[in-house]
Every structure is written in C-alpha cells, then in structure tokens.
Design an enzyme around this catalytic site. Structure first.
Site: not given
Lengths: 237, 259
Positions: A161, A201-203
């Site tokens: 990201r 984490n978040e991915q």
C-alpha cells in the site's frame, strides 16, 4: 496424571517422526483466559533413553488443556472468539515489542504482561511490524491468561500500500519467509495462550505466501476427523 | 538435555576496526575487553544496545539522542557490521553430542569456533542449530566469534519520516518498525545483532526435536486426549534401541506434584 513409555529403534544417522498413542484424561483442569477461570498448566516431559547409554535427551513444556475457536460472526462482522466452548468478550492491547534495542528479559516480560492482566485485559495483539514474540513472552501469557493474536511480518504500509505502492509482492524471498514462518510456528505452537496466527497487519500476504500459511496452519485432518467421530466410551461411567 | 545459555562475558567490536580474521580471533589472537576496539557486549541484544551500554552513543530514547546517532543509510552496512566474541567450557564424554544454538540473529552471520567457520543464513525469525561435536575442546576453553551482518535492505528515512521510511526493509524477512513509524523514530542499526538466546546443548546419541502437543475434547470437556508427536534424530553410526516416555504432571496446591 499420565505416564507412557514406548520402545523404538532409530536407524543410524537418521531423523524420524514419532507420534505417541494419545493419552486419556478424565475432566482435566482446563486453562482459561484472565477473568474466566484458572490458568491450569500441566508439565509435559518427554525423554528418551538409549540402550547402552542411558538418558540421551529430555524436553519439557508447560501445557494447558484448552480449546480456542474463532470465526467471523455473521451478525456483527467481527471476529468471535470462544474458549472451551464459552464466548469471550475480548479486551485487548496492541503490542509492538518490549524494548527498541531488543534488551528483552524474563523480568521485563513478566512485568509488562502482568501489567496487562492487572488492567483486566485478556488478549495482546502482536503487531506485524514488530516481532513474533519470544517463548518467555508466551510463558507469561500462559501464566497470566493473556490470549495472543500473533501476526507475521507483513504490514500494509511496507507491503503493497502507501504512495508510491511499496513492495507489492512482499519480501524478495518468499521461500525464506515461509521457512522463517514454519520455524517460528514450531517454536511457539505448544503455548496455550497462542490464540490466532494472522498473515499481516491491514494487508493480506502475497497469494503464494498466504495459501502456504493457511495450508500449514489448518487443523490436522486427524483432529477434524476425531472431533466428528464419537469415540467409544471405554468403560467410562 | 543439558542446555547452557551463553549470556555473559561477551565482547563486541566494529568489524571495520578489527584486523584479524575469525579464524585468528578464535585461535591465535583472542580479544580481551582491555584492548581497543573491543568493548563489553549485551547478548542477547542489538549492536545499538551494546553501543548505548558503553556510552559510545547517547541513549536514543532520551531527548534528541536519536538524532546524534548515525543512521545506517548514511553510514553504510559495514558501520553496523559487528564482531561478537565469547568463550565457554564444554566437557563431552563418549557418545555425547554438542549443538551450538542461536534462537534469533538479525540478519545473517558468520560463526567461528576454535578456528572453524560456519554460516548462519539470512532471516531474522529463524533458529540455527550447529552440530559442533567435532569442533569443541573438551578440555579447556572454546573460543566463539560471530560476525553479524545487518539486513540486506536497511533502507533510508525520507525527511518527512512516515510509516516504514522508504519501505526497503520490507524486501527482507525482518522486523519493519525499525525504519520508523508515526509513533516511533527510526532505529539506526535496524536492530542488527544476536537478538535472542545463544545456548549450547549436550545430548546423547538421540536428540528430541520440536515436539508438538495437541489436545482434543469430547463429552463436554470431560473426556480429553493429549496427542504428542516429535522428531527424533539418531546422530550415531549405529541403530539406537530407545525407550521414549512422556510424563504429564500437574502441580497440586502447595507444590505437591502428582504423576
């Protein structure tokens, strides 16, 4: 509580995998998270004697009888945890690591983790950008009843990201990532406090890594089968 | 199994300031704390932990101390490539075997023991176990030197900082917070070092490796089974006739054990 001895021959300069016949326990003391009951721990000792030599090696580990389940709850969309069949309201804290210069000690871990238990927490989430925590961390989580959500080393910001998009395919060496993940699982998998492995984490990790992790970490078919198959109640009142 | 952790009497020095090879350090020219550039080291710990302990750099967690420490992006990887050195005793008899274990090294290392070189491959989150049976001295001191290399991609920190700096660290299998985050300044050595336990373990001909314990539950948790599986390694040149046992004990109140 239980003692079992098996005889076996191991060929020269070789490695074998040995599985004990399962040990039966009637109403053992269960391990519960902080605030739900006692954190009963058993000491499991495995040792091996070699004819003509004596005791060749010994291994021991604190073990807690507990069943941890978690899935996405249709009603809330959140992840619902159950321990020994009882739903649990998760009160958790984020965790990066104990010291930025990795001066990690048992005493420091005990202080940090007892602090979380005293705050009436029952889970610590180990963030992917930090460490897969150490056996001493897990030992005190076993002892104080703090469930552990442990992430592997993939974070949204660094893996796929951000602006510009960073490392869209994660680390350069996927085999090395999986080797490290497998070795880490072997290091930590016997701790009763270990509640959930999380890819990142978040991915989501790159597809090949994610598939391999899911495959390696799924419940062994034997247990899936055993759970469904009602065992004969051998003379048990 | 006798496990001896090696967590004291370590020395460290910057590799660019040491003019001996690993073979020489562990045979003819062992260092001492009193000779420059060697200093007392923290193991387990990182290079920066040792430099802070010896007051070579300010503590990065006070005031603007971190700004006074050279970042690896500016200094280059050699600046944080460090030697760690210690000695240990290890008496082996007959059919005994000795392993040298590293539970975590960031990011890779060359190990020298009594002049013999072994390599610890890359990866922060992996254990290493070296069979050193044929290398250890049973009588007298064993000299151990470890040259620790930083992560391959330490990255650099943009002026505006940000989450994970320029994200280069993500190319390696290593902790990522070290490039700085919104809640954290960057760690100048990217946590390079022998960051977890070092130990030697002595076993007989057969070694127990990574047992796995799993429990299954029936009849509303009244009927419970403990399943145990383990790897076993026979290091000897003959077939090993073994008896393998598993004990489960629980501590009743007041330290009384029932088996």
């Amino acid at each position: 509580e239980q003692l079992q001895t098996q005889n076996l021959s191991i060929p020269p300069t070789s490695r074998v995998q040995y599985t004990f016949p399962e040990l039966f326990f009637y109403k053992p003391n269960l391990w519960w998270p902080n605030g739900m009951g006692k954190q009963s721990l058993y000491n499991v000792i495995i040792n091996i004697d070699v004819k003509g030599y004596g005791e060749s090696d010994s291994w021991s580990h604190h073990f807690g009888f507990r069943k941890i389940e978690s899935n996405i709850d249709g009603a809330t969309g959140g992840r619902l945890f159950k321990v020994n069949g009882e739903p649990i309201f998760i009160r958790g804290g984020n965790w990066i690591l104990s010291d930025g210069l990795l001066r990690l000690s048992k005493k420091r871990y005990q202080t940090d983790i007892k602090f979380h238990a005293d705050m009436n927490f029952n889970m610590i989430r180990c963030w992917a950008g930090g460490l897969t925590e150490r056996p001493e961390f897990y030992h005190y989580c076993d002892y104080y009843g703090i469930l552990v959500w442990q992430e592997f080393w993939i974070t949204g910001d660094v893996d796929g990201r951000g602006i510009p998009v960073s490392n869209p395919n994660g680390p350069l060496d996927h085999d090395l990532f999986l080797f490290c993940a497998r070795d880490t699982v072997k290091l930590l998998r016997n701790h009763p406090s270990l509640a959930l492995w999380v890819g990142g984490n978040e991915q989501t990790p790159p597809d090949d890594i994610n598939k391999a992790l899911k495959n390696d970490l799924k419940l062994h078919p034997y247990f899936r089968h055993a759970e469904e198959k009602e065992k004969p109640v051998g003379g048990l009142s | 199994m006798a496990k001896i952790t090696l967590h004291s009497e370590w020395l460290a020095a910057r590799s660019t300031e040491v003019h001996f090879t690993g073979a020489q350090l562990t045979t003819t020219h062992p260092p001492s704390a009193s000779t420059e550039p060697w200093m007392e080291a923290i193991v387990p710990g990182t290079v920066l932990a040792t430099l802070v302990k010896n007051k070579v750099v300010p503590d990065p967690f006070y005031g603007l101390g971190n700004e006074a420490i050279l970042d690896i992006a500016d200094s280059g990887r050699e600046y944080y490539t460090f030697w760690f050195f210690t000695t240990f005793q290890c008496k082996l008899s007959g059919n005994q075997h000795c392993d040298l274990n590293f539970r975590g090294v960031n990011y890779s290392a060359d190990v020298y023991l009594n002049g013999h070189k072994m390599v610890l491959p890359k990866g922060m989150f992996r254990r290493h176990s070296l069979d050193v049976t044929d290398v250890v001295h049973s009588d007298g001191s064993n000299l151990l030197a470890v040259l620790v290399h930083p992560p391959d991609h330490p990255g650099s920190i943009p002026p505006q900082g940000g989450q994970g700096g320029d994200h280069e660290i993500g190319k390696d299998v290593a902790t990522q917070y070290v490039q700085g985050w919104d809640w954290m300044a960057p760690i100048r050595d990217r946590n390079t070092g022998i960051w977890d336990e070092v130990s030697i373990s002595i076993t007989g001909p057969v070694k127990i490796i990574d047992p796995h314990l799993v429990s299954s539950f029936f009849d509303n948790y009244k009927r419970v089974y403990l399943h145990a599986t383990t790897e076993l390694e026979n290091k000897s040149s003959g077939t090993a006739e073994c008896s393998l046992s598993i004990h489960v004990t629980t501590e009743l109140e007041g330290g009384i054990h029932s088996v």
